[in-house]
Write an enzyme that holds these catalytic residues in place. Structure first.
Site, mmCIF file in Angstrom:
data_model
loop_
_atom_site.group_PDB
_atom_site.id
_atom_site.type_symbol
_atom_site.label_atom_id
_atom_site.label_comp_id
_atom_site.label_asym_id
_atom_site.label_seq_id
_atom_site.Cartn_x
_atom_site.Cartn_y
_atom_site.Cartn_z
ATOM 1 N N SER A 47 8.141 -0.452 3.096
ATOM 2 C CA SER A 47 7.155 0.573 2.780
ATOM 3 C C SER A 47 6.916 1.532 3.939
ATOM 4 C CB SER A 47 5.827 -0.093 2.400
ATOM 5 O OG SER A 47 5.283 -0.781 3.497
ATOM 6 N N THR A 167 2.269 0.852 2.435
ATOM 7 C CA THR A 167 1.860 1.706 3.569
ATOM 8 C C THR A 167 1.313 0.766 4.635
ATOM 9 O OG1 THR A 167 1.193 3.525 2.117
ATOM 10 C CG2 THR A 167 0.162 3.485 4.269
ATOM 11 N N THR A 185 3.907 5.552 6.433
ATOM 12 C CA THR A 185 4.494 5.099 5.172
ATOM 13 C C THR A 185 5.814 5.807 4.900
ATOM 14 O OG1 THR A 185 4.033 4.834 2.799
ATOM 15 C CG2 THR A 185 3.302 6.876 3.802
ATOM 16 N N ARG A 195 7.684 15.061 -1.899
ATOM 17 C CA ARG A 195 6.338 14.599 -2.263
ATOM 18 C C ARG A 195 5.630 14.076 -1.000
ATOM 19 N NH1 ARG A 195 3.646 9.423 -1.547
ATOM 20 N NH2 ARG A 195 2.011 9.272 -3.112
ATOM 21 N N VAL A 196 4.399 14.464 -0.830
ATOM 22 C CA VAL A 196 3.603 13.994 0.309
ATOM 23 C C VAL A 196 2.366 13.291 -0.235
ATOM 24 C CG1 VAL A 196 2.226 14.734 2.293
ATOM 25 C CG2 VAL A 196 4.447 15.794 1.860
ATOM 26 N N GLY A 197 2.108 12.097 0.249
ATOM 27 C CA GLY A 197 0.965 11.326 -0.226
ATOM 28 C C GLY A 197 -0.273 11.534 0.628
ATOM 29 N N ASP A 198 -1.161 10.563 0.595
ATOM 30 C CA ASP A 198 -2.433 10.670 1.312
ATOM 31 C C ASP A 198 -2.309 10.333 2.793
ATOM 32 O OD1 ASP A 198 -1.827 7.985 0.522
ATOM 33 O OD2 ASP A 198 -3.889 7.398 0.969
ATOM 34 N N THR A 218 -4.542 2.630 1.551
ATOM 35 C CA THR A 218 -3.191 2.351 1.065
ATOM 36 C C THR A 218 -3.265 2.401 -0.463
ATOM 37 O OG1 THR A 218 -3.613 -0.030 1.079
ATOM 38 C CG2 THR A 218 -2.543 0.883 3.020
ATOM 39 N N GLY A 219 -2.089 2.445 -1.079
ATOM 40 C CA GLY A 219 -2.078 2.485 -2.540
ATOM 41 C C GLY A 219 -1.696 3.870 -3.050
ATOM 42 N N GLY A 221 -1.495 7.273 -3.399
ATOM 43 C CA GLY A 221 -1.998 8.342 -2.546
ATOM 44 C C GLY A 221 -2.554 9.525 -3.303
HETATM 45 N N1 GLY Z 1 -0.575 5.683 0.134
HETATM 46 C C1 GLY Z 1 0.767 5.989 0.373
HETATM 47 C C2 GLY Z 1 1.341 6.991 -0.514
HETATM 48 O O1 GLY Z 1 0.853 7.180 -1.617
HETATM 49 O O2 GLY Z 1 2.312 7.610 -0.137
#
Ligand code: GLY
Length: 316
Positions: A47, A167, A185, A195-198, A218-219, A221
């Site tokens: 991850s 993450t 992550t 794609r960019v997460g949180d 985590t989780g 995003g």
């Molecule tokens: N929390 C990590 C992501 O969604 O990329």
């Protein structure tokens, strides 16, 4: 002041390094970077960093951020390819550029200029996991359709949510009582390229302010991005909530989101006095803790916040 490291369970490989720094009088920000660096180098963790699961094209793209609770100084990188040390690069952004977030080819350029060593991040093991549910890309249109199908299937599969959303995050408190937080992550596995997460979004997956506290996520995003979850937790404390109530309120807000790809979101928080806590929108989740008083890393249960918590959204 008591020393503290807390984070997601997969951070355990980095806690001894982080705690060594805190015990020798080092800063919370140095401890966070040292702890996460170890996780990024761990090929067994699919991850984060080297060995992370790739996007739909089979390219590993890393996101990371770091925040210093003393000053709100922040640095982040997103969609970084070819360099495993995403958290160190986020630190370079924070310390050496007049920016907060650098993405894609710009992030790789910065890594070259800063003297980082490049590496093919896709391991054989990660490639095999990636191959299993997905074998061909197709045209741009079918590609998006396949992305949606795959995302729906994976987010509902109890055996695989870690594949999709894993993450690492770490919050540290040093001897001076300063807080710092970091997140790293490889993002949502099989994600659409770019794609960019949180995790690299300050306020969504990561926030630290010495005056009130720190929080990391985590989780899924996309849900934390829509609710600015990490900043919300810290703001709720600023408005007078205890940490436990701030975490529960933030999780309740996440439950109110409509989301066809709904999955768990997990939040860890530390308040300005160094009290820690963690919640999850899914049952049975844990987090880890190490203090300056012991060499043990303790695994603790997160408080489960069920779906009926939170204020319903107005219907549209
Ligand atoms: N929390 C990590 C992501 O969604 O990329």
């Amino acid at each position: 002041m008591s020393l503290l490291l807390t984070g997601s369970v997969n951070a355990h490989v980095g806690f001894p390094d982080g705690m060594d720094i805190l015990r020798s009088g080092g800063s919370a920000i140095d401890a966070v970077v040292a702890a996460i660096r170890r996780v990024e180098a761990n090929p067994g963790d699919h991850s984060v960093g080297y060995g992370g699961l790739p996007n739909l094209l089979g390219e590993v793209e890393l996101d990371a951020s770091i925040m210093d609770g003393r000053t709100l100084a922040s640095g982040a990188v997103a969609a970084l390819q070819g360099y495993q040390d995403a958290i160190d690069l986020a630190r370079v952004v924070m310390d050496e550029l007049p920016h907060v977030l650098v993405v894609g080819s710009g992030a790789s350029r910065l890594a070259v200029e800063a003297g980082f060593t490049s590496r093919d991040l896709l391991t054989h093991e990660a490639r095999a996991i990636w191959d299993a549910p997905f074998t061909e890309a197709g045209t741009a249109d079918t590609y998006r359709v396949r992305m949606r199908e795959l995302a729906g299937r994976l987010s509902q599969d109890p055996e695989r949510p870690h594949d999709a959303h894993g993450t690492v995050n770490v919050i540290a408190r040093d001897a001076a009582g300063n807080l710092a937080s970091g997140v790293s992550t490889s993002g949502w596995a099989w994600k659409f390229p770019g794609r960019v997460g949180d995790s690299p979004i300050i306020g969504a997956g990561n926030y630290a302010d010495n005056r009130w506290g720190a929080a990391t996520c985590t989780g899924r995003g996309e849900m934390a991005q829509r609710c600015c979850t990490a900043h919300s937790v810290v703001s709720f404390m600023r408005c007078g909530m205890r940490l436990s109530d701030a975490l529960r309120t933030a999780a309740g807000d996440l439950h109110q989101l409509e989301d066809d790809y709904r999955s768990e979101v997990n939040i860890i928080g530390v308040d300005r006095e160094g009290r820690h806590g963690a919640v999850s929108t899914a049952p049975g989740k844990t987090y880890i803790l190490m203090t300056g008083d012991s060499h043990d890393i303790v695994e603790l249960e997160r408080t489960y916040v069920p779906p009926n918590d939170g204020s319903p959204m107005e219907s549209r």
